[in-house]
Design an enzyme around this catalytic site. Structure first.
Site, PDB file in Angstrom:
ATOM      1  N   LYS A   1       9.400 -41.533  40.445  1.00 48.45           N
ATOM      2  CA  LYS A   1       9.274 -42.756  40.221  1.00 48.45           C
ATOM      3  C   LYS A   1      10.283 -43.756  40.592  1.00 48.45           C
ATOM      4  O   LYS A   1      10.087 -44.888  41.055  1.00 48.45           O
ATOM      5  CB  LYS A   1       8.403 -42.984  39.210  1.00 48.45           C
ATOM      6  CG  LYS A   1       8.928 -42.831  37.893  1.00 48.45           C
ATOM      7  CD  LYS A   1       8.049 -43.172  36.796  1.00 48.45           C
ATOM      8  CE  LYS A   1       8.901 -42.880  35.328  1.00 48.45           C
ATOM      9  NZ  LYS A   1       7.794 -43.326  34.317  1.00 48.45           N
ATOM     10  N   ARG A   3       2.558 -44.594  22.491  1.00 50.91           N
ATOM     11  CA  ARG A   3       2.032 -44.880  24.007  1.00 50.91           C
ATOM     12  C   ARG A   3       0.897 -44.236  24.528  1.00 50.91           C
ATOM     13  O   ARG A   3      -0.303 -44.549  23.719  1.00 50.91           O
ATOM     14  CB  ARG A   3       3.272 -44.776  24.924  1.00 50.91           C
ATOM     15  CG  ARG A   3       3.275 -45.509  26.088  1.00 50.91           C
ATOM     16  CD  ARG A   3       4.343 -45.262  27.282  1.00 50.91           C
ATOM     17  NE  ARG A   3       4.097 -44.197  28.127  1.00 50.91           N
ATOM     18  CZ  ARG A   3       4.874 -43.797  28.976  1.00 50.91           C
ATOM     19  NH1 ARG A   3       5.903 -44.549  29.516  1.00 50.91           N
ATOM     20  NH2 ARG A   3       4.549 -42.783  29.782  1.00 50.91           N
TER      21      ARG A   3
END
Length: 365
Positions: free
Chosen positions: A38, A131
């Site tokens: 990414k 998260r």
């Protein structure tokens, strides 16, 4: 052909080298490495450099990037929690996805069944970083529902740490996954093959040989790209930290004061800047700015150059102490941290060049 600036030069040989070194280190602990793409937007030449280094599965957070890689001979993992609105693309373009919401997994099941596909998932578990992930105490109930779904294969459990809450992976919190997998086996007679124990922040546990032996997968991006683990920033032995170099062109160079003249108000980003008076200094402006890069993630290769600051389009440097006689049109080179690479590789205004150099011995890295 003359290069365009600003640009990022990517040394593909160094990427391949780093991938090979980290893969070898992890294989000694029976850990499979997912090469995370990414940060460089899954640009195909860099992905191919990972594959050349021995990586057989790549992971990305964007479906668009996975789709770009569809013709590459490797497995693909969706790293960001699946969106219901992208469920069709998730089952089409990823072999495995990370998930934490039962309702979304049900939608993936319907889409996979519709297209006569089998889709693998890893259930993400929150071990403290806050998260993504189900809570440990809820995981067994969710597993009970997942294993009822058609065309969905639960192949493992995983976690993510450090990226949001800064929680450092260790034996204690990773062993929560080990215990959970044992409970799943005992209660549901389901032997999950994968415990995905985090990202580059878990590499220090591999380096000091303390990672739980049951953890058999890590998702590695920064470790390969910058040659370091991310819990403490330690260099990974025999890896490069300069595979990505930003280059920018000087468009102005003048001797100027270091404190502006006049009343100081807000800058273009709503901040009120403060200045230290260093007298008259030779200032160079490079044609790259905050629209393209993260300024505090830049490090001039010339140690005698420092950064004054930046606006949207201009990077202002103090080049007074440089031993080089600089002029307009000269090129300044920078190392970058992970966030700066992410910004530069995402920017449409920064040209990318990919270079593969002959294999050579690593020296003083």
């Amino acid at each position: 052909m003359r290069k365009q600036y600003p640009c990022v030069e990517v040394n593909l040989s160094k990427i391949t080298h780093n991938a090979r070194q980290i893969l070898s280190m992890c294989k000694n602990r029976n850990i499979n490495v997912i090469g995370v793409t990414k940060v460089f937007c899954a640009q195909i030449p860099i992905v191919e450099a990972l594959l050349k280094g021995g990586i057989n599965c790549v992971g990305d957070s964007r479906i668009q990037n996975l789709k770009r890689m569809k013709k590459l001979d490797c497995h693909k993992m969706l790293l960001r929690i699946s969106m219901e609105s992208e469920a069709e693309k998730v089952v089409k373009y990823s072999d495995v996805s990370l998930n934490s919401e039962l309702e979304t997994i049900k939608v993936l099941s319907k889409k996979a069944k519709q297209f006569k596909l089998q889709h693998n998932i890893i259930l993400m578990v929150d071990i403290g970083d806050l998260r993504e992930g189900v809570l440990i105490e809820d995981a067994l109930d969710i597993v009970k529902e997942i294993i009822k779904l058609d065309n969905i294969n639960l192949i493992g459990i995983g976690t993510n740490v450090t990226c949001y809450g800064g929680v450092i992976p260790d034996k204690n919190n990773l062993n929560k996954l080990v215990s959970l997998r044992n409970d799943i086996k005992n209660i549901y007679n389901l032997n999950l093959p994968i415990i995905s124990g985090g990202n580059s922040s878990s590499l220090y546990l591999v380096m000091n040989n303390t990672i739980p032996k049951e953890v058999n997968q890590l998702r590695i991006g920064e470790g390969i790209v910058l040659g370091r683990e991310t819990s403490f920033g330690y260099a990974i032995p025999n890896c490069y930290d300069d595979a990505f170099v930003l280059k920018g062109e000087i468009v102005e160079i003048k001797d100027k004061p270091t404190v502006p003249t006049g009343k100081i108000g807000m800058d273009a980003f709503g901040n009120t800047p403060r200045f230290q008076d260093k007298g008259i200094r030779k200032r160079a402006i490079v044609a790259v700015g905050r629209q393209d890069i993260k300024v505090d993630g830049l490090f001039p290769l010339d140690k005698n150059i420092s950064i004054f600051g930046a606006s949207s389009d201009h990077l202002i440097l103090d080049v007074t102490d440089s031993i080089n006689i600089l002029k307009v049109g000269d090129i300044i080179e920078f190392k970058m941290d992970y966030g700066c690479i992410l910004a530069a590789m995402t920017s449409n205004y920064v040209k990318k060049y990919y270079e593969r150099q002959p294999e050579y011995a690593l020296v003083n890295c």
